[in-house]
Design a protein around this motif. Structure first.
Motif, PDB file in Angstrom:
ATOM      1  N   GLU A 235       0.809  -1.211  -0.025  1.00  0.00           N
ATOM      2  CA  GLU A 235       0.046  -0.004   0.010  1.00  0.00           C
ATOM      3  C   GLU A 235       1.084   1.427  -0.157  1.00  0.00           C
ATOM      4  OE1 GLU A 235      -3.306   0.606  -0.460  1.00  0.00           O
ATOM      5  OE2 GLU A 235      -3.353  -1.704  -0.758  1.00  0.00           O
ATOM      6  N   VAL A 236       1.997   1.333   0.715  1.00  0.00           N
ATOM      7  CA  VAL A 236       2.940   2.400   0.808  1.00  0.00           C
ATOM      8  C   VAL A 236       3.423   2.535  -0.604  1.00  0.00           C
ATOM      9  CG1 VAL A 236       4.925   3.213   1.563  1.00  0.00           C
ATOM     10  CG2 VAL A 236       3.466   2.084   3.330  1.00  0.00           C
ATOM     11  N   VAL A 237       3.793   1.461  -1.245  1.00  0.00           N
ATOM     12  CA  VAL A 237       4.557   1.614  -2.636  1.00  0.00           C
ATOM     13  C   VAL A 237       3.534   2.294  -3.471  1.00  0.00           C
ATOM     14  CG1 VAL A 237       5.190   0.381  -4.561  1.00  0.00           C
ATOM     15  CG2 VAL A 237       6.183  -0.090  -2.228  1.00  0.00           C
ATOM     16  N   ASN A 238       2.062   1.830  -3.625  1.00  0.00           N
ATOM     17  CA  ASN A 238       1.029   2.237  -4.486  1.00  0.00           C
ATOM     18  C   ASN A 238       0.740   3.722  -4.235  1.00  0.00           C
ATOM     19  OD1 ASN A 238       0.892  -0.262  -5.688  1.00  0.00           O
ATOM     20  ND2 ASN A 238      -0.905  -0.835  -4.276  1.00  0.00           N
TER      21      ASN A 238
ATOM     22  N   ARG B   1       3.557   5.902  -5.589  1.00  0.00           N
ATOM     23  CA  ARG B   1       3.643   5.675  -6.882  1.00  0.00           C
ATOM     24  C   ARG B   1       2.553   6.711  -7.614  1.00  0.00           C
ATOM     25  NH1 ARG B   1       2.472   0.733  -7.627  1.00  0.00           N
ATOM     26  NH2 ARG B   1       4.647  -0.177  -8.208  1.00  0.00           N
ATOM     27  N   THR B   2       1.354   6.733  -6.944  1.00  0.00           N
ATOM     28  CA  THR B   2       0.270   7.487  -7.327  1.00  0.00           C
ATOM     29  C   THR B   2       0.955   9.123  -7.182  1.00  0.00           C
ATOM     30  OG1 THR B   2      -1.301   6.092  -6.606  1.00  0.00           O
ATOM     31  CG2 THR B   2      -2.128   8.362  -6.873  1.00  0.00           C
ATOM     32  N   ARG B   3       1.493   9.499  -6.151  1.00  0.00           N
ATOM     33  CA  ARG B   3       1.945  10.910  -5.912  1.00  0.00           C
ATOM     34  C   ARG B   3       3.055  11.246  -7.168  1.00  0.00           C
ATOM     35  NH1 ARG B   3       4.528  11.922  -1.375  1.00  0.00           N
ATOM     36  NH2 ARG B   3       3.896  14.029  -1.223  1.00  0.00           N
ATOM     37  N   ALA B   4       3.957  10.410  -7.211  1.00  0.00           N
ATOM     38  CA  ALA B   4       5.289  10.281  -8.005  1.00  0.00           C
ATOM     39  C   ALA B   4       4.751  10.482  -9.470  1.00  0.00           C
ATOM     40  CB  ALA B   4       6.158   9.299  -7.890  1.00  0.00           C
ATOM     41  N   PHE B   5       3.771   9.674  -9.785  1.00  0.00           N
ATOM     42  CA  PHE B   5       3.279   9.807 -11.323  1.00  0.00           C
ATOM     43  C   PHE B   5       2.466  10.842 -11.523  1.00  0.00           C
ATOM     44  CE2 PHE B   5       3.838   5.041 -12.797  1.00  0.00           C
ATOM     45  CZ  PHE B   5       5.052   5.132 -12.487  1.00  0.00           C
TER      46      PHE B   5
ATOM     47  N   LEU C 270       9.889  10.733  -7.486  1.00  0.00           N
ATOM     48  CA  LEU C 270      10.104   9.443  -8.162  1.00  0.00           C
ATOM     49  C   LEU C 270      11.437   8.783  -7.340  1.00  0.00           C
ATOM     50  CD1 LEU C 270       9.932  10.726 -11.946  1.00  0.00           C
ATOM     51  CD2 LEU C 270       8.710   8.798 -10.845  1.00  0.00           C
ATOM     52  N   ALA C 271      11.996   9.582  -6.684  1.00  0.00           N
ATOM     53  CA  ALA C 271      13.244   9.088  -5.852  1.00  0.00           C
ATOM     54  C   ALA C 271      12.692   8.351  -4.565  1.00  0.00           C
ATOM     55  CB  ALA C 271      14.243  10.057  -5.438  1.00  0.00           C
ATOM     56  N   LYS C 272      11.548   8.909  -4.018  1.00  0.00           N
ATOM     57  CA  LYS C 272      10.976   8.415  -2.941  1.00  0.00           C
ATOM     58  C   LYS C 272      10.136   7.019  -3.210  1.00  0.00           C
ATOM     59  CE  LYS C 272      10.066  12.714  -0.506  1.00  0.00           C
ATOM     60  NZ  LYS C 272      10.817  12.196   0.690  1.00  0.00           N
TER      61      LYS C 272
END
Length: 201
Positions: free
Chosen positions: A93-96, A99-103, A163-165
């Protein structure tokens, strides 16, 4: 660990290769004075493909015979680092979320770059990019040079950092079982880490 959990981990690794490739292919995500590194990163990714690094990691996770010696060793390693049940759910869930914020930040930077005609057109004119002021060691954040676009540089810096995060969040999962899949997994982590350092400048 159940086969379903291992399949979920494998599905999380599948997009990593494309993510790394997309970042390397976008000149806006690199410091203007580090563009020569893009070709070296492409070569490194080509070498990962040549040795089948990503498929080997995914195959190791998707072993169907849970009683085989390799599956037992892998399951023990994954369980030891907490990649089961609720801990696995939390990390995914943390990765998802990351990912949403970075994209989203990446999309905004693309849509508002020079040469973009509409929100549906994510192309850009590289001839209009210009250098990023922050590449100059004497750069003063309060004194933008004539002709620069501080807002555009801010948007790309934000996209890079998020994206680094995301790459760091992927480490919370991928780095946890790397000891169970040696050699090719370590190569992926090294290249991912180098790219992460470049983005988080």
């Amino acid at each position: 660990m159940s086969l379903a959990d291992r399949n979920r981990l494998a599905e999380g690794i599948l997009p990593l290769r494309q993510l790394l490739l997309n970042i390397v292919n976008d000149p806006n995500l690199f410091p203007a004075n580090g563009q020569h590194l893009r070709s070296q990163f492409r070569t490194a990714l080509d070498q990962l493909d040549a040795v089948g690094a990503f498929p080997e990691v995914i195959e190791a996770l998707r072993l169907n015979d849970a009683s085989s010696p390799r599956a037992l060793v892998l399951d023990a390693a994954l369980e030891q680092v907490g990649l089961t049940g609720q801990q696995l759910e939390l990390k995914l869930e943390v990765v998802n979320w990351t990912r949403t914020r970075a994209f989203r930040a990446w999309d905004i930077a693309l849509q508002r770059s020079p040469g973009v005609e509409s929100e549906d057109d994510t192309g850009f004119d590289e001839s209009q990019l210009g250098p990023d002021p922050e590449d100059d060691p004497d750069y003063d954040a309060g004194d933008h040079p004539d002709g620069s676009d501080p807002a555009r540089h801010y948007r790309w810096r934000r996209a890079r950092k998020l994206l680094a995060k995301l790459l760091k969040a992927i480490d919370d999962i991928f780095g946890s079982f790397i000891s169970a899949i040696p050699n090719v997994g370590e190569l992926i982590i090294e290249i991912k880490g180098a790219l992460e350092s470049l983005l988080d400048r």
